[in-house]
Design a protein around this motif. Sequence first.
Motif, PDB file in Angstrom:
ATOM      1  N   ARG A  19       0.882  -1.405  -0.043  1.00  0.00           N
ATOM      2  CA  ARG A  19       0.121   0.027  -0.006  1.00  0.00           C
ATOM      3  C   ARG A  19       0.831   1.298   0.140  1.00  0.00           C
ATOM      4  O   ARG A  19       0.414   2.138  -0.748  1.00  0.00           O
ATOM      5  CB  ARG A  19      -0.964  -0.147   1.299  1.00  0.00           C
ATOM      6  N   HIS A  20       1.875   1.491   0.750  1.00  0.00           N
ATOM      7  CA  HIS A  20       2.874   2.561   0.851  1.00  0.00           C
ATOM      8  C   HIS A  20       3.533   2.727  -0.759  1.00  0.00           C
ATOM      9  O   HIS A  20       3.908   3.694  -1.180  1.00  0.00           O
ATOM     10  CB  HIS A  20       4.035   2.281   1.852  1.00  0.00           C
ATOM     11  N   ARG A  23       1.024   4.473  -2.879  1.00  0.00           N
ATOM     12  CA  ARG A  23       0.842   5.610  -2.487  1.00  0.00           C
ATOM     13  C   ARG A  23       2.269   6.590  -3.071  1.00  0.00           C
ATOM     14  O   ARG A  23       1.965   7.806  -3.200  1.00  0.00           O
ATOM     15  CB  ARG A  23       0.716   5.892  -1.088  1.00  0.00           C
ATOM     16  N   THR A  24       3.116   5.867  -3.418  1.00  0.00           N
ATOM     17  CA  THR A  24       4.330   6.850  -4.048  1.00  0.00           C
ATOM     18  C   THR A  24       3.990   7.758  -5.281  1.00  0.00           C
ATOM     19  O   THR A  24       4.663   8.708  -5.416  1.00  0.00           O
ATOM     20  CB  THR A  24       5.527   6.104  -4.390  1.00  0.00           C
ATOM     21  N   SER A  26       0.010   7.394  -6.392  1.00  0.00           N
ATOM     22  CA  SER A  26      -1.216   7.721  -6.420  1.00  0.00           C
ATOM     23  C   SER A  26      -1.864   7.964  -4.954  1.00  0.00           C
ATOM     24  O   SER A  26      -1.492   6.872  -3.793  1.00  0.00           O
ATOM     25  CB  SER A  26      -2.177   6.397  -6.849  1.00  0.00           C
ATOM     26  N   LYS A  27      -2.368   8.929  -4.756  1.00  0.00           N
ATOM     27  CA  LYS A  27      -3.061   9.086  -3.465  1.00  0.00           C
ATOM     28  C   LYS A  27      -4.596   8.998  -3.359  1.00  0.00           C
ATOM     29  O   LYS A  27      -5.089   9.076  -2.138  1.00  0.00           O
ATOM     30  CB  LYS A  27      -3.019  10.628  -3.022  1.00  0.00           C
ATOM     31  N   SER A  57      -0.672   7.109   5.706  1.00  0.00           N
ATOM     32  CA  SER A  57      -0.578   7.047   4.294  1.00  0.00           C
ATOM     33  C   SER A  57      -1.925   6.158   3.631  1.00  0.00           C
ATOM     34  O   SER A  57      -2.038   6.386   2.299  1.00  0.00           O
ATOM     35  CB  SER A  57       0.731   6.903   3.525  1.00  0.00           C
ATOM     36  N   ASP A  58      -2.422   5.321   4.030  1.00  0.00           N
ATOM     37  CA  ASP A  58      -3.546   4.383   3.795  1.00  0.00           C
ATOM     38  C   ASP A  58      -4.575   4.967   3.226  1.00  0.00           C
ATOM     39  O   ASP A  58      -5.201   4.501   1.894  1.00  0.00           O
ATOM     40  CB  ASP A  58      -3.841   3.261   4.877  1.00  0.00           C
TER      41      ASP A  58
END
Length: 319
Positions: A19-20, A23-24, A26-27, A57-58
């Motif tokens: 998931r992290h 997020r690099t 896509s938010k 960040s999830d």
Amino acid sequence: MVPKLLCAPLADITTGVLRHLIRTTSKSTLVHSEMISAAALLHGGIFNDSKTAIYDSDPPFAFQLIGNNAHQMAQATQLLNRYNPFAIDINMGCSAPDLRKKGLGSYLLKDFTNTADIVEEVRKKCTCRLSVKMRTGILESSASFVIRYLELFESCGVDYVTLHPRNAHEGFKHKANRNLFSEIKAVCKIPLVFNGDITDTNDAVKLLDGFSDSIMIGREAVRRPWIFGMIEAELNGEKKDVTIDLREFTKLFTRKSYKLLPNEILRLRCVRFYSYFCNNFHFGHTLFTAIKKEKSPLAMEACMLEYLKRHPEEIYINF
């Protein structure tokens, strides 16, 4: 409103680490937990803490629950409410034989009455959105089979359904039946998310242009965690000018794995990730054969970095 892009829940894979990585780039993609057993959650499963952990960040983030007992599923839902997720998803889509034997996942769809009881009881306890991920049949797929369930879900207050147009016994054989999805979508009222065989950015953009309001990507999101960022750039008609250095990406994966995963499952989770990730490379099979022999994530990282040193043309991803 259901996000346009969803990352599928995958057992042993959609940990906080993956998931992290997503997020690099896509938010806004809706990410999911690993599949969580309701019974294990209620009876002190040793990895409950890691499976239910939510990181800064999830969000947007959803849990996926699996089980075939209405009371247990409702109790587990109550426990998960406290994390305030975007949604709780009921697994009626997993086709793994060991789960089918227990009447779980896609085999839950064999018992309409029990399925109705589960959805009704979970909806009573669920304080967030409720979703279902399902297949289109048991031995065969049919629109009538699915529509019967969709009518049930709508009457129970399910907010949206992810539909994987293969039957329970197909696994990932054959192509996901897009014509069947379109046939069902044309007559159902509940929002549908399409899932199955999305591996190309251009294809994803075309699917979102009238075929489906939302799409879920599973295996390809493990191979290319940056795919959601690429799709968003295409949808927005922009060039993000992003360069991903796969050496740094690998190091980030290793650091997060040591930080977020219990030691007992650390190596297994890393091997599972690399089984997909190595498919990015020309000699991926040979690379993965070497990686899975290693005993630690650091050693796996060293193997990956050595490969990229020998193949510098494969270091960078640009979009």
